[in-house]
Design a protein around this motif. Structure first.
Motif, mmCIF file in Angstrom:
data_model
loop_
_atom_site.group_PDB
_atom_site.id
_atom_site.type_symbol
_atom_site.label_atom_id
_atom_site.label_comp_id
_atom_site.label_asym_id
_atom_site.label_seq_id
_atom_site.Cartn_x
_atom_site.Cartn_y
_atom_site.Cartn_z
ATOM 1 N N PRO A 76 0.969 -1.167 -0.327
ATOM 2 C CA PRO A 76 -0.102 0.214 -0.364
ATOM 3 C C PRO A 76 1.130 1.262 -0.182
ATOM 4 C CG PRO A 76 -0.508 -1.488 1.601
ATOM 5 C CD PRO A 76 0.581 -2.064 1.221
ATOM 6 N N PRO A 77 0.400 2.285 -1.071
ATOM 7 C CA PRO A 77 -0.857 2.531 -1.060
ATOM 8 C C PRO A 77 -1.178 2.396 -2.726
ATOM 9 C CG PRO A 77 0.506 4.690 -1.075
ATOM 10 C CD PRO A 77 1.264 3.843 -0.600
ATOM 11 N N GLU A 78 0.496 2.093 -2.821
ATOM 12 C CA GLU A 78 -0.216 1.972 -4.610
ATOM 13 C C GLU A 78 -0.590 -0.264 -5.341
ATOM 14 O OE1 GLU A 78 4.165 1.021 -3.261
ATOM 15 O OE2 GLU A 78 3.152 2.133 -3.501
ATOM 16 N N SER A 79 -0.800 -0.442 -4.119
ATOM 17 C CA SER A 79 -1.266 -1.927 -4.534
ATOM 18 C C SER A 79 -3.288 -1.320 -4.141
ATOM 19 C CB SER A 79 -1.210 -2.453 -2.898
ATOM 20 O OG SER A 79 -1.852 -1.931 -2.106
ATOM 21 N N CYS A 80 -3.206 -0.484 -4.009
ATOM 22 C CA CYS A 80 -4.993 0.050 -3.844
ATOM 23 C C CYS A 80 -5.113 0.503 -5.524
ATOM 24 C CB CYS A 80 -5.293 1.000 -2.948
ATOM 25 S SG CYS A 80 -5.057 0.363 -1.747
#
Length: 140
Positions: A76-80
């Protein structure tokens, strides 16, 4: 005929959305120091020198920090955002495949190849949803 002309935007917007989204995910992962820059070819040797575009403590680039698409979208936060891009792209693929299936039926009669292409497209969409929403680090 005018009604179908608006649907031409869908196949064009699919690669634009996904390619742009993947670069945004990479930029977010780079900013958060979850991966190393693409132009760093000194993996396992870069521990001695400072890396450009890194803030905070110096990140040692090992083979665990190679900026693969799946690595960039793991934490996270790029996984979201990665999940959002994959889910949206998967839905768009499903709609495009269904519209193509209906278009072929309208032009010609249904055939086995048309049904196989519909099935294959939906299986690929399901795979993309699985990749986007079940990251390796989150599951394991």
């Amino acid at each position: 005929m005018m009604v179908m002309s608006g649907w031409i935007i869908l196949p064009i917007s699919l690669p634009v959305l996904t390619i742009t989204g993947i670069w945004v995910v990479y930029a977010m992962a780079l900013y958060n120091q979850h991966v190393c820059p693409v132009d760093n070819w000194l993996y396992n040797q870069s521990c001695e020198e400072d890396l450009s575009m890194q803030r905070g403590p110096t990140l040692c680039c090992t083979l665990d920090n190679v900026p693969l698409i799946s690595k960039c979208g793991t934490l996270p936060p790029e996984s979201c955002f990665f999940s959002l891009i994959c889910s949206t792209g998967s839905f768009m693929v499903m709609v495009i495949v269904l519209l193509h299936y209906a278009h072929v039926i309208e032009r010609r009669q249904n055939c086995v190849l048309n049904t196989a292409s519909l099935s294959t497209g939906w299986i690929c969409s399901a795979g993309l949803i699985m990749v986007g929403n079940f990251q390796v680090r989150a599951v394991g």
